[in-house]
Scaffold this active site. Structure first.
Site, PDB file in Angstrom:
ATOM      1  N   GLU A 280       0.810  -1.233   0.000  1.00  0.00           N
ATOM      2  CA  GLU A 280       0.000   0.000   0.000  1.00  0.00           C
ATOM      3  C   GLU A 280       0.842   1.280   0.000  1.00  0.00           C
ATOM      4  OE1 GLU A 280      -2.716  -0.612   3.278  1.00  0.00           O
ATOM      5  OE2 GLU A 280      -3.360  -2.532   2.490  1.00  0.00           O
TER       6      GLU A 280
ATOM      7  N   GLU B 106      -6.307 -10.582  -1.306  1.00  0.00           N
ATOM      8  CA  GLU B 106      -7.093 -10.354  -0.080  1.00  0.00           C
ATOM      9  C   GLU B 106      -8.584 -10.267  -0.414  1.00  0.00           C
ATOM     10  OE1 GLU B 106      -5.539  -7.100   2.289  1.00  0.00           O
ATOM     11  OE2 GLU B 106      -3.471  -7.614   1.834  1.00  0.00           O
TER      12      GLU B 106
HETATM   13  O1  G3I Z   1      -3.507  -8.022  18.876  1.00  0.00           O
HETATM   14  C1  G3I Z   1      -4.421  -7.101  19.479  1.00  0.00           C
HETATM   15  C2  G3I Z   1      -4.945  -7.662  20.764  1.00  0.00           C
HETATM   16  O2  G3I Z   1      -3.889  -7.800  21.677  1.00  0.00           O
HETATM   17  C3  G3I Z   1      -6.036  -6.725  21.300  1.00  0.00           C
HETATM   18  O3  G3I Z   1      -6.615  -7.300  22.433  1.00  0.00           O
HETATM   19  C4  G3I Z   1      -7.104  -6.488  20.249  1.00  0.00           C
HETATM   20  C5  G3I Z   1      -8.168  -5.497  20.708  1.00  0.00           C
HETATM   21  O4  G3I Z   1      -8.799  -4.854  19.608  1.00  0.00           O
HETATM   22  O5  G3I Z   1      -6.527  -5.972  19.090  1.00  0.00           O
HETATM   23  C6  G3I Z   1      -5.559  -6.864  18.524  1.00  0.00           C
HETATM   24  O6  G3I Z   1      -5.030  -6.297  17.401  1.00  0.00           O
HETATM   25  C7  G3I Z   1      -5.871  -6.258  16.266  1.00  0.00           C
HETATM   26  C8  G3I Z   1      -5.192  -7.042  15.155  1.00  0.00           C
HETATM   27  O7  G3I Z   1      -5.918  -6.898  13.979  1.00  0.00           O
HETATM   28  C9  G3I Z   1      -5.055  -8.536  15.478  1.00  0.00           C
HETATM   29  O8  G3I Z   1      -6.309  -9.099  15.646  1.00  0.00           O
HETATM   30  C10 G3I Z   1      -6.049  -4.808  15.865  1.00  0.00           C
HETATM   31  O9  G3I Z   1      -6.828  -4.126  16.845  1.00  0.00           O
HETATM   32  C11 G3I Z   1      -6.741  -4.734  14.528  1.00  0.00           C
HETATM   33  O10 G3I Z   1      -6.736  -3.370  14.078  1.00  0.00           O
HETATM   34  C12 G3I Z   1      -5.991  -5.579  13.528  1.00  0.00           C
HETATM   35  O11 G3I Z   1      -6.663  -5.493  12.309  1.00  0.00           O
HETATM   36  C13 G3I Z   1      -5.994  -6.014  11.189  1.00  0.00           C
HETATM   37  C14 G3I Z   1      -5.684  -4.903  10.199  1.00  0.00           C
HETATM   38  O12 G3I Z   1      -5.094  -5.446   9.036  1.00  0.00           O
HETATM   39  C15 G3I Z   1      -4.768  -3.894  10.870  1.00  0.00           C
HETATM   40  O13 G3I Z   1      -3.904  -3.292  10.090  1.00  0.00           O
HETATM   41  C16 G3I Z   1      -6.912  -7.030  10.538  1.00  0.00           C
HETATM   42  O14 G3I Z   1      -7.059  -8.155  11.412  1.00  0.00           O
HETATM   43  C17 G3I Z   1      -6.337  -7.497   9.202  1.00  0.00           C
HETATM   44  O15 G3I Z   1      -7.289  -8.249   8.523  1.00  0.00           O
HETATM   45  C18 G3I Z   1      -5.987  -6.288   8.348  1.00  0.00           C
HETATM   46  O16 G3I Z   1      -5.399  -6.758   7.167  1.00  0.00           O
HETATM   47  C19 G3I Z   1      -5.075  -5.768   6.167  1.00  0.00           C
HETATM   48  C20 G3I Z   1      -3.892  -6.261   5.398  1.00  0.00           C
HETATM   49  O17 G3I Z   1      -2.841  -6.563   6.296  1.00  0.00           O
HETATM   50  C21 G3I Z   1      -3.439  -5.241   4.342  1.00  0.00           C
HETATM   51  N1  G3I Z   1      -4.529  -4.879   3.475  1.00  0.00           N
HETATM   52  C22 G3I Z   1      -5.751  -4.442   4.134  1.00  0.00           C
HETATM   53  C23 G3I Z   1      -6.203  -5.525   5.132  1.00  0.00           C
HETATM   54  C24 G3I Z   1      -7.505  -5.159   5.749  1.00  0.00           C
HETATM   55  O18 G3I Z   1      -7.358  -4.022   6.534  1.00  0.00           O
END
Ligand code: G3I
Length: 372
Positions: free
Chosen positions: A155, A260
């Site tokens: 990105e 994705e």
């Molecule tokens: O690990 C913490 C955990 O300790 C905490 O308790 C919890 C509370 O909300 O959050 C956890 O972290 C989360 C993490 O995913 C793991 O589950 C984050 O809040 C959450 O924001 C994060 O979201 C991920 C996102 O990328 C963040 O950048 C999504 O799962 C994931 O599907 C998403 O993937 C991205 C690709 O990498 C790049 N392209 C877009 C795609 C969708 O956004």
């Protein structure tokens, strides 16, 4: 005699119907591309048995939804934590899958310390390049020969096709992309290396990406492919727009992969087609119309949308080398929490009870027929 013939015909039809029912995603499309999914730890550690079974049966390639991102593997200077990533890679190896690494250089899920000195000021270009090289070399090096393809840069572009002003860009300059690819190649000369982004179906962004990839190729940068993420809606992009990146990037001599894929069936919370993780929209019941189940008409429309997409990917057999769904079942999808928290979304091929949806059957049925 007539009875015997009739019996034979019915038997063959039954076998064919059975075979059809038994078809899996990876088998149905095996002559065209790999089919995969992004996994979370519950899935690759066997905690979620139902999803574990789906993954092993349906997919021949896997991506890590979060466990290989910088903040997880390298949370503090000099401190690496590969505990979850090691399990992910072991799962892929045990199941003979094509294992993807995601992602090395991104603006999100990178700790602040990476860009700052001990007084909180931005580091110099040289310091940041050293940190990037060290991180890539350690992470790619650890899984050398086991991870087969890396999303090296994720990105890097704005929606208008210009370079995103991420800390990487601001501190190092535009050649941070080239450097990242070269560092990854040095760490594992045999691994495939990808540029990965969303909304490449839109002309302006695709134009920017085409220029970027052309420049990298002209300089001899080792790039293998482009990932078009595929965070889609029911009415965007059109099938013609989906074909745009496939046709244009393959003309540059790079592999094209859908990295994705998911389809958002809920009302759009914003006008834009972004997948930018920083976007947050306030909850509103109007934005969450199906908390208790998807109406049949929407279910069928989703099935048709998925079948049309897979049909399009199969039309470009050979140019498209992989189609990866961003999750396994609707229960785990990031789309339940983005850009509005706690919605009930239905973006994947398996429902919340890990049962195949009509969209799954439609995708199987749209697979290219093999000569008998
Ligand atoms: O690990 C913490 C955990 O300790 C905490 O308790 C919890 C509370 O909300 O959050 C956890 O972290 C989360 C993490 O995913 C793991 O589950 C984050 O809040 C959450 O924001 C994060 O979201 C991920 C996102 O990328 C963040 O950048 C999504 O799962 C994931 O599907 C998403 O993937 C991205 C690709 O990498 C790049 N392209 C877009 C795609 C969708 O956004």
């Amino acid at each position: 005699m007539r009875n015997a013939l009739w019996f034979a015909v019915v038997s063959v039809l039954a076998v064919l119907a059975h075979a059809q029912n038994q078809s899996t995603l990876k088998d149905a499309y095996k002559d065209c591309f790999m089919v995969g999914a992004a996994l979370n730890p519950a899935q690759f550690t066997g905690q979620d048995q139902a999803e574990d079974a789906i993954i092993k049966t349906q997919f021949n390639t896997i991506s890590p939804e979060n466990v290989l991102k910088w903040e997880v593997v390298h949370p503090r200077p000099g401190a690496y934590d590969f505990s979850a990533a090691d399990k992910y890679v072991e799962f892929g190896q045990q199941n003979h899958m094509f294992i993807i690494g995601h992602t090395l250089v991104w603006h999100s899920q990178v700790p602040k310390w990476v860009f700052e000195d001990d007084k909180g000021n931005p580091v110099s270009r040289d310091v940041l390049l050293d940190r990037m090289r060290e991180h890539i070399s350690k992470v790619v090096g650890r899984y050398k020969g086991r991870i087969s393809g890396w999303d090296v840069v994720n990105e890097a572009l704005n929606e208008d096709g210009t370079m995103r002003q991420s800390p990487w860009m601001k501190i190092i300059g535009e050649d941070y992309i080239e450097k990242a690819f070269r560092f990854a190649h040095d760490a594992d000369p045999d691994v495939q290396l990808y540029y990965n982004d969303y909304s490449l179906e839109n002309d302006a962004k695709r134009k920017g990406a085409l220029e970027l990839i052309s420049k990298l190729k002209a300089k001899g940068v080792p790039i293998t492919g482009v990932g078009t993420q595929g965070h889609f809606h029911m009415d965007w992009p059109s099938i013609e727009e989906v074909e745009g990146p496939i046709v244009d990037f393959s003309k540059l001599g790079v592999k094209v992969m859908v990295t994705e894929l998911d389809i958002d069936v809920l009302p759009q919370a914003t006008q834009s087609q972004t997948a930018d993780v920083s976007l947050k929209v306030a909850a509103d019941p109007k934005l969450n119309p199906y908390p208790n189940g998807l109406p049949e008409a929407v279910q069928q429309a989703l099935a048709k949308r998925y079948a049309d997409l897979f049909g399009t990917y199969a039309k470009h057999c050979g140019a498209v080398t992989r189609v990866t769904l961003w999750g396994v079942t609707d229960k785990d999808s990031w789309k339940n929490n983005w850009p509005v928290r706690d919605r009930t979304n239905y973006p994947l091929l398996f429902d919340r009870n890990a049962k195949p949806k009509p969209a799954f059957d439609a995708v199987i049925q749209r697979a290219p027929k093999r000569p008998s």
